[in-house]
Design a protein around this motif. Structure first.
Motif, mmCIF file in Angstrom:
data_model
loop_
_atom_site.group_PDB
_atom_site.id
_atom_site.type_symbol
_atom_site.label_atom_id
_atom_site.label_comp_id
_atom_site.label_asym_id
_atom_site.label_seq_id
_atom_site.Cartn_x
_atom_site.Cartn_y
_atom_site.Cartn_z
ATOM 1 N N UNK A 23 -44.797 82.545 57.288
ATOM 2 C CA UNK A 23 -44.989 81.411 58.195
ATOM 3 C C UNK A 23 -46.402 80.854 58.083
ATOM 4 N N UNK A 24 -47.385 81.713 57.912
ATOM 5 C CA UNK A 24 -48.771 81.236 57.772
ATOM 6 C C UNK A 24 -48.932 80.385 56.519
ATOM 7 N N UNK A 25 -48.311 80.822 55.431
ATOM 8 C CA UNK A 25 -48.403 80.060 54.182
ATOM 9 C C UNK A 25 -47.758 78.685 54.356
ATOM 10 N N UNK A 26 -46.631 78.640 55.071
ATOM 11 C CA UNK A 26 -45.896 77.387 55.249
ATOM 12 C C UNK A 26 -46.370 76.562 56.445
ATOM 13 N N UNK A 27 -47.311 77.077 57.231
ATOM 14 C CA UNK A 27 -47.797 76.355 58.404
ATOM 15 C C UNK A 27 -46.800 76.336 59.549
ATOM 16 N N UNK A 28 -46.023 77.415 59.682
ATOM 17 C CA UNK A 28 -45.003 77.502 60.724
ATOM 18 C C UNK A 28 -45.341 78.623 61.697
ATOM 19 N N UNK A 29 -44.619 78.653 62.817
ATOM 20 C CA UNK A 29 -44.807 79.703 63.820
ATOM 21 C C UNK A 29 -43.482 79.953 64.533
ATOM 22 N N UNK A 30 -43.410 81.083 65.249
ATOM 23 C CA UNK A 30 -42.253 81.437 66.053
ATOM 24 C C UNK A 30 -42.655 81.431 67.514
ATOM 25 N N UNK A 31 -41.866 80.753 68.328
ATOM 26 C CA UNK A 31 -42.084 80.696 69.772
ATOM 27 C C UNK A 31 -41.196 81.750 70.412
#
Length: 155
Positions: A107-115
């Protein structure tokens, strides 16, 4: 969707590599513990794992994307999950105890996160994966403020 595809391909790539190593060991060893039917067919297993891995890496992320849904309204967080059987989860904002955001290395590489929305009940907790970092952070702050404002006596 890219996050899920990468996760599946990495997992199945690892399984493929391990099966390749086992098949090479079985094929090249004179060990008598290997059944005769397996010694000549060990590479079929590797091919089968490769085919299944490619299918999982290409079909499963698209399927998950089409099935998994989420929505945040004024007083409820709604999520829908499931592959074959579906689960709908409605979390009242007034019951939210904590709201967290997290990032795995993919997720860090893709610029994403989990809520992650947590309640006192395990079944009442929910998570939404694959959100852009700014959106996940903004939603976490907004939900935390609304949960504080709508807090009622849960006894």
């Amino acid at each position: 969707m890219a996050q899920w595809a990468i996760e599946y391909l990495l997992l199945w790539g690892l399984i493929f590599g391990l099966s390749w190593g086992v098949a090479a060991w079985i094929d090249g060893s004179d060990w008598k513990g290997v059944p005769g039917w397996l010694s000549g067919r060990a590479w079929w297993f590797v091919v089968a794992i490769g085919v299944v891995g490619l299918l999982m890496g290409t079909v499963a992320p698209v399927w998950r994307y089409r099935v998994h849904r989420w929505e945040v309204s004024a007083d409820v967080v709604y999520t829908r999950t499931g592959w074959f059987s579906r689960e709908w989860l409605l979390v009242p904002v007034s019951r939210i105890q904590t709201v967290d955001t997290g990032q795995g290395w993919i997720e860090r590489i893709l610029g994403l996160a989990t809520l992650k929305v947590n309640t006192a009940s395990h079944t009442g907790s929910s998570e939404v994966a694959g959100l852009p970092v700014a959106l996940a952070t903004r939603m976490a702050e907004d939900l935390a403020h609304r949960a504080h404002d709508l807090r009622d006596d849960a006894t």
